[in-house]
Design a protein around this motif. Structure first.
Motif, PDB file in Angstrom:
ATOM      1  N   ALA A  50       0.298  -0.723   0.088  1.00 50.44           N
ATOM      2  CA  ALA A  50      -0.242   0.253  -0.277  1.00 50.44           C
ATOM      3  C   ALA A  50       1.100   1.219  -0.076  1.00 50.44           C
ATOM      4  O   ALA A  50       1.292   1.297   0.735  1.00 50.44           O
ATOM      5  CB  ALA A  50      -0.939  -0.416   1.373  1.00 50.44           C
ATOM      6  N   VAL A  51       0.176   2.744   0.169  1.00 50.25           N
ATOM      7  CA  VAL A  51       0.868   3.610  -0.242  1.00 50.25           C
ATOM      8  C   VAL A  51       0.448   4.459   0.582  1.00 50.25           C
ATOM      9  O   VAL A  51      -0.935   5.090   0.300  1.00 50.25           O
ATOM     10  CB  VAL A  51       1.129   3.895  -2.037  1.00 50.25           C
ATOM     11  N   HIS A  53       0.460   7.592   3.028  1.00 51.31           N
ATOM     12  CA  HIS A  53       1.592   7.977   4.478  1.00 51.31           C
ATOM     13  C   HIS A  53       1.272   9.501   5.585  1.00 51.31           C
ATOM     14  O   HIS A  53      -0.438   9.882   5.351  1.00 51.31           O
ATOM     15  CB  HIS A  53       2.161   9.455   3.260  1.00 51.31           C
ATOM     16  N   LYS A  55       0.310  13.070   6.181  1.00 49.34           N
ATOM     17  CA  LYS A  55       0.063  14.078   6.468  1.00 49.34           C
ATOM     18  C   LYS A  55       1.121  15.126   7.437  1.00 49.34           C
ATOM     19  O   LYS A  55       0.700  15.141   8.378  1.00 49.34           O
ATOM     20  CB  LYS A  55      -1.286  15.187   5.949  1.00 49.34           C
ATOM     21  N   PRO A  56       1.732  16.063   6.494  1.00 51.07           N
ATOM     22  CA  PRO A  56       2.712  17.391   7.479  1.00 51.07           C
ATOM     23  C   PRO A  56       1.717  17.791   8.198  1.00 51.07           C
ATOM     24  O   PRO A  56       0.387  18.275   7.911  1.00 51.07           O
ATOM     25  CB  PRO A  56       3.648  17.511   6.875  1.00 51.07           C
ATOM     26  N   THR A  84      -8.365  17.769   7.646  1.00 50.10           N
ATOM     27  CA  THR A  84      -8.757  16.388   7.257  1.00 50.10           C
ATOM     28  C   THR A  84      -7.965  15.745   7.918  1.00 50.10           C
ATOM     29  O   THR A  84      -7.944  16.232   9.317  1.00 50.10           O
ATOM     30  CB  THR A  84      -7.668  16.692   5.605  1.00 50.10           C
ATOM     31  N   ASN A  88      -3.442   9.315   5.118  1.00 49.82           N
ATOM     32  CA  ASN A  88      -4.041   8.845   4.065  1.00 49.82           C
ATOM     33  C   ASN A  88      -3.474   8.051   2.746  1.00 49.82           C
ATOM     34  O   ASN A  88      -2.469   8.127   2.674  1.00 49.82           O
ATOM     35  CB  ASN A  88      -5.172   9.694   2.821  1.00 49.82           C
ATOM     36  N   GLY A  89      -4.333   7.103   1.394  1.00 51.70           N
ATOM     37  CA  GLY A  89      -3.344   6.586   0.236  1.00 51.70           C
ATOM     38  C   GLY A  89      -4.211   5.814  -0.673  1.00 51.70           C
ATOM     39  O   GLY A  89      -5.791   6.141  -0.604  1.00 51.70           O
ATOM     40  N   ILE A  90      -3.849   4.628  -0.649  1.00 59.69           N
ATOM     41  CA  ILE A  90      -4.355   3.895  -2.033  1.00 59.69           C
ATOM     42  C   ILE A  90      -3.404   2.338  -1.822  1.00 59.69           C
ATOM     43  O   ILE A  90      -2.683   2.218  -0.999  1.00 59.69           O
ATOM     44  CB  ILE A  90      -3.414   4.028  -2.905  1.00 59.69           C
ATOM     45  N   GLY A  93      -6.434  -0.502  -4.732  1.00 63.47           N
ATOM     46  CA  GLY A  93      -7.223   0.096  -5.425  1.00 63.47           C
ATOM     47  C   GLY A  93      -8.065   1.355  -4.707  1.00 63.47           C
ATOM     48  O   GLY A  93      -8.374   2.206  -5.717  1.00 63.47           O
ATOM     49  N   TYR A  95      -9.335   3.877  -2.108  1.00 61.57           N
ATOM     50  CA  TYR A  95      -8.317   5.119  -1.326  1.00 61.57           C
ATOM     51  C   TYR A  95      -8.834   4.838   0.172  1.00 61.57           C
ATOM     52  O   TYR A  95      -9.746   4.792   0.906  1.00 61.57           O
ATOM     53  CB  TYR A  95      -9.574   6.429  -1.664  1.00 61.57           C
ATOM     54  N   HIS A 121     -15.228  15.596   7.213  1.00 58.71           N
ATOM     55  CA  HIS A 121     -14.004  14.998   6.868  1.00 58.71           C
ATOM     56  C   HIS A 121     -13.927  13.612   6.345  1.00 58.71           C
ATOM     57  O   HIS A 121     -14.315  13.254   4.893  1.00 58.71           O
ATOM     58  CB  HIS A 121     -12.213  15.359   6.732  1.00 58.71           C
ATOM     59  N   CYS A 125     -15.561  11.529   2.585  1.00 60.23           N
ATOM     60  CA  CYS A 125     -14.891  10.819   2.042  1.00 60.23           C
ATOM     61  C   CYS A 125     -15.780   9.281   1.612  1.00 60.23           C
ATOM     62  O   CYS A 125     -15.520   9.040   0.017  1.00 60.23           O
ATOM     63  CB  CYS A 125     -13.367  10.506   2.620  1.00 60.23           C
ATOM     64  N   GLY A 130     -14.814   6.203   0.053  1.00 59.02           N
ATOM     65  CA  GLY A 130     -13.114   5.510   0.321  1.00 59.02           C
ATOM     66  C   GLY A 130     -13.894   4.977   1.673  1.00 59.02           C
ATOM     67  O   GLY A 130     -14.652   4.906   2.129  1.00 59.02           O
TER      68      GLY A 130
ATOM     69  N   VAL B  51     -13.285  15.087  -2.782  1.00 56.45           N
ATOM     70  CA  VAL B  51     -12.589  15.677  -1.999  1.00 56.45           C
ATOM     71  C   VAL B  51     -11.263  15.258  -2.347  1.00 56.45           C
ATOM     72  O   VAL B  51     -10.318  13.931  -2.248  1.00 56.45           O
ATOM     73  CB  VAL B  51     -12.593  14.606  -0.387  1.00 56.45           C
ATOM     74  N   LYS B  55      -1.794  18.897   0.309  1.00 51.09           N
ATOM     75  CA  LYS B  55      -0.484  18.499   1.395  1.00 51.09           C
ATOM     76  C   LYS B  55      -0.213  19.847   2.382  1.00 51.09           C
ATOM     77  O   LYS B  55       0.251  20.352   1.567  1.00 51.09           O
ATOM     78  CB  LYS B  55       0.452  17.512   1.805  1.00 51.09           C
ATOM     79  N   PRO B  56      -0.154  20.022   3.342  1.00 52.23           N
ATOM     80  CA  PRO B  56       0.576  20.835   4.236  1.00 52.23           C
ATOM     81  C   PRO B  56       1.990  20.620   3.715  1.00 52.23           C
ATOM     82  O   PRO B  56       3.211  19.697   2.948  1.00 52.23           O
ATOM     83  CB  PRO B  56       0.864  20.761   5.272  1.00 52.23           C
ATOM     84  N   THR B  57       2.889  21.636   3.573  1.00 53.07           N
ATOM     85  CA  THR B  57       4.787  21.930   3.248  1.00 53.07           C
ATOM     86  C   THR B  57       4.969  21.465   4.648  1.00 53.07           C
ATOM     87  O   THR B  57       4.777  21.372   5.903  1.00 53.07           O
ATOM     88  CB  THR B  57       4.833  23.204   3.283  1.00 53.07           C
ATOM     89  N   PRO B  58       6.060  20.555   4.234  1.00 52.00           N
ATOM     90  CA  PRO B  58       6.526  19.577   5.172  1.00 52.00           C
ATOM     91  C   PRO B  58       7.291  20.207   6.251  1.00 52.00           C
ATOM     92  O   PRO B  58       8.798  21.040   5.703  1.00 52.00           O
ATOM     93  CB  PRO B  58       7.621  18.310   4.822  1.00 52.00           C
ATOM     94  N   ASN B  88      -3.171  14.778  -2.861  1.00 51.37           N
ATOM     95  CA  ASN B  88      -4.332  13.787  -2.741  1.00 51.37           C
ATOM     96  C   ASN B  88      -5.485  13.675  -3.056  1.00 51.37           C
ATOM     97  O   ASN B  88      -6.305  14.317  -1.771  1.00 51.37           O
ATOM     98  CB  ASN B  88      -4.029  12.937  -2.680  1.00 51.37           C
ATOM     99  N   ILE B  90     -10.264  11.545  -3.023  1.00 49.24           N
ATOM    100  CA  ILE B  90     -11.033  10.740  -3.923  1.00 49.24           C
ATOM    101  C   ILE B  90     -11.907  11.234  -5.144  1.00 49.24           C
ATOM    102  O   ILE B  90     -11.930  12.760  -4.485  1.00 49.24           O
ATOM    103  CB  ILE B  90     -11.305   9.790  -2.543  1.00 49.24           C
ATOM    104  N   TYR B  95      -8.461   6.781  -5.891  1.00 44.04           N
ATOM    105  CA  TYR B  95      -7.929   6.985  -5.389  1.00 44.04           C
ATOM    106  C   TYR B  95      -6.922   8.039  -6.305  1.00 44.04           C
ATOM    107  O   TYR B  95      -6.400   7.523  -7.499  1.00 44.04           O
ATOM    108  CB  TYR B  95      -6.601   6.709  -5.113  1.00 44.04           C
ATOM    109  N   GLN B 128      -0.475   0.259  -7.506  1.00 40.84           N
ATOM    110  CA  GLN B 128      -1.598  -0.102  -6.571  1.00 40.84           C
ATOM    111  C   GLN B 128      -3.097   0.436  -7.062  1.00 40.84           C
ATOM    112  O   GLN B 128      -4.636   0.468  -7.189  1.00 40.84           O
ATOM    113  CB  GLN B 128      -2.004   0.812  -5.244  1.00 40.84           C
ATOM    114  N   GLY B 129      -3.018   1.232  -8.476  1.00 41.99           N
ATOM    115  CA  GLY B 129      -4.417   1.639  -9.007  1.00 41.99           C
ATOM    116  C   GLY B 129      -4.812   2.647  -9.046  1.00 41.99           C
ATOM    117  O   GLY B 129      -6.289   3.080  -9.294  1.00 41.99           O
TER     118      GLY B 129
END
Lengths: 196, 196
Positions: A50-51, A53, A55-56, A84, A88-90, A93, A95, A121, A125, A130, B51, B55-58, B88, B90, B95, B128-129
């Protein structure tokens, strides 16, 4: 009876090395839930599972210095509230969107751990199809659950007339337990498989 | 012939009010691409279309002050490089993952606008699609394109032997043009519909 070390310091059971050892054995190894999830997500990413992360943290930057020959330094900034959830990620396939919360409570999870923005949020989704949930850790019990967003939102929406927390017993009934493992530390996608 | 204003200042065609007027008329209204996308995403969110968030700046936080009776102040922090793309979310159950880039070039898009991390992230999401792409704006031409990640990655992977930029002509051939509108300002999901 108070026990003393040879150097005169008072012995306290809460400082026993054993206690630390227990933390080492059971999953967390003294890491925060966020660190555990980041490690788990790195494992999932490295193994093409999966991908996902975190979020910052959103920051409002007010003043930045640009020293010669070195990196820009932020000199004044403030924490902003996220609009939010944090993760989140994938996956397969789909969300994925969730937030992770730790509570020191041992019998209930207070709903004010979530912010209104995060609930709204999740609602948005869900409408898009999602997969949304909360990961809730009862730190003192070392117990971790995946709570579906639909269940979370149902309790959230009845706060005015109902209770302002979700009893631990309800987690045992309707949430999915997640057990710490070696790799990934928090195998939460196994629980997500039950939602797909 | 150099033309002067009555006050002696040199007339420069690039400072003509008309130029600003043009920017006002065509879409952007002087906003950056990021601002335009944020407004577009807010429109999509408010209308239950999608949605999608930036993403915020890290930021790497080094020092925080906690003044009494007021909010925590970050006193030393540094910008970090993002390990993912900026946007990113949905849309229609899918995704969506992309990054937005502006270039001042008028005939080509230099690939070094993207970072290696962002390309690797897109590769992982594609596996992941996910639906991944770059939004590329040729600022001076006021032209905006959606470039599929597969096409972007194909050019990226041939940088060593091939060219280090993508010619504008290639955008006209293989990318999807996006035309500024009133609501949303950047209707990029219309282009995404062609990828689903």
């Amino acid at each position: 009876m108070t026990i003393h070390y040879p150097n005169g310091a008072r012995f306290s059971p809460s400082q026993q090395p054993n206690k630390k050892l227990k933390l080492t054995t059971y999953g967390g190894r003294g890491m925060t839930l966020e660190q555990e999830l980041n490690e788990s997500n790195q494992y999932y990413l490295a193994n093409d599972v999966a991908v996902i992360h975190k979020k910052p943290t959103p920051i409002q930057i007010v003043k930045v210095d640009y020293p010669k020959r070195s990196a820009a330094v932020i000199r004044e900034a403030y924490f902003r509230q996220a609009s939010t959830t944090d993760y989140n990620g994938i996956y397969r396939g789909r969300y994925i969107d969730f937030d992770a919360k730790e509570t020191q409570e041992t019998t209930r999870f207070p709903l004010d751990n979530f912010h209104k923005h995060q609930i709204e949020h999740m609602r948005s989704c869900l409408k898009q199809g999602g997969i949304c949930f909360g990961l809730v850790k009862f730190v003192k019990l070392d117990q971790l659950y995946l709570l579906k967003a639909t269940d979370l939102i149902s309790y959230w929406d009845h706060q005015d007339t109902g209770r302002k927390s979700i009893p631990l017993k309800v987690f045992d009934d309707i949430a999915l337990p997640i057990h710490y493992r070696l790799n990934p530390i928090i195998p939460y996608l196994d629980a997500v498989d039950h939602l797909i």
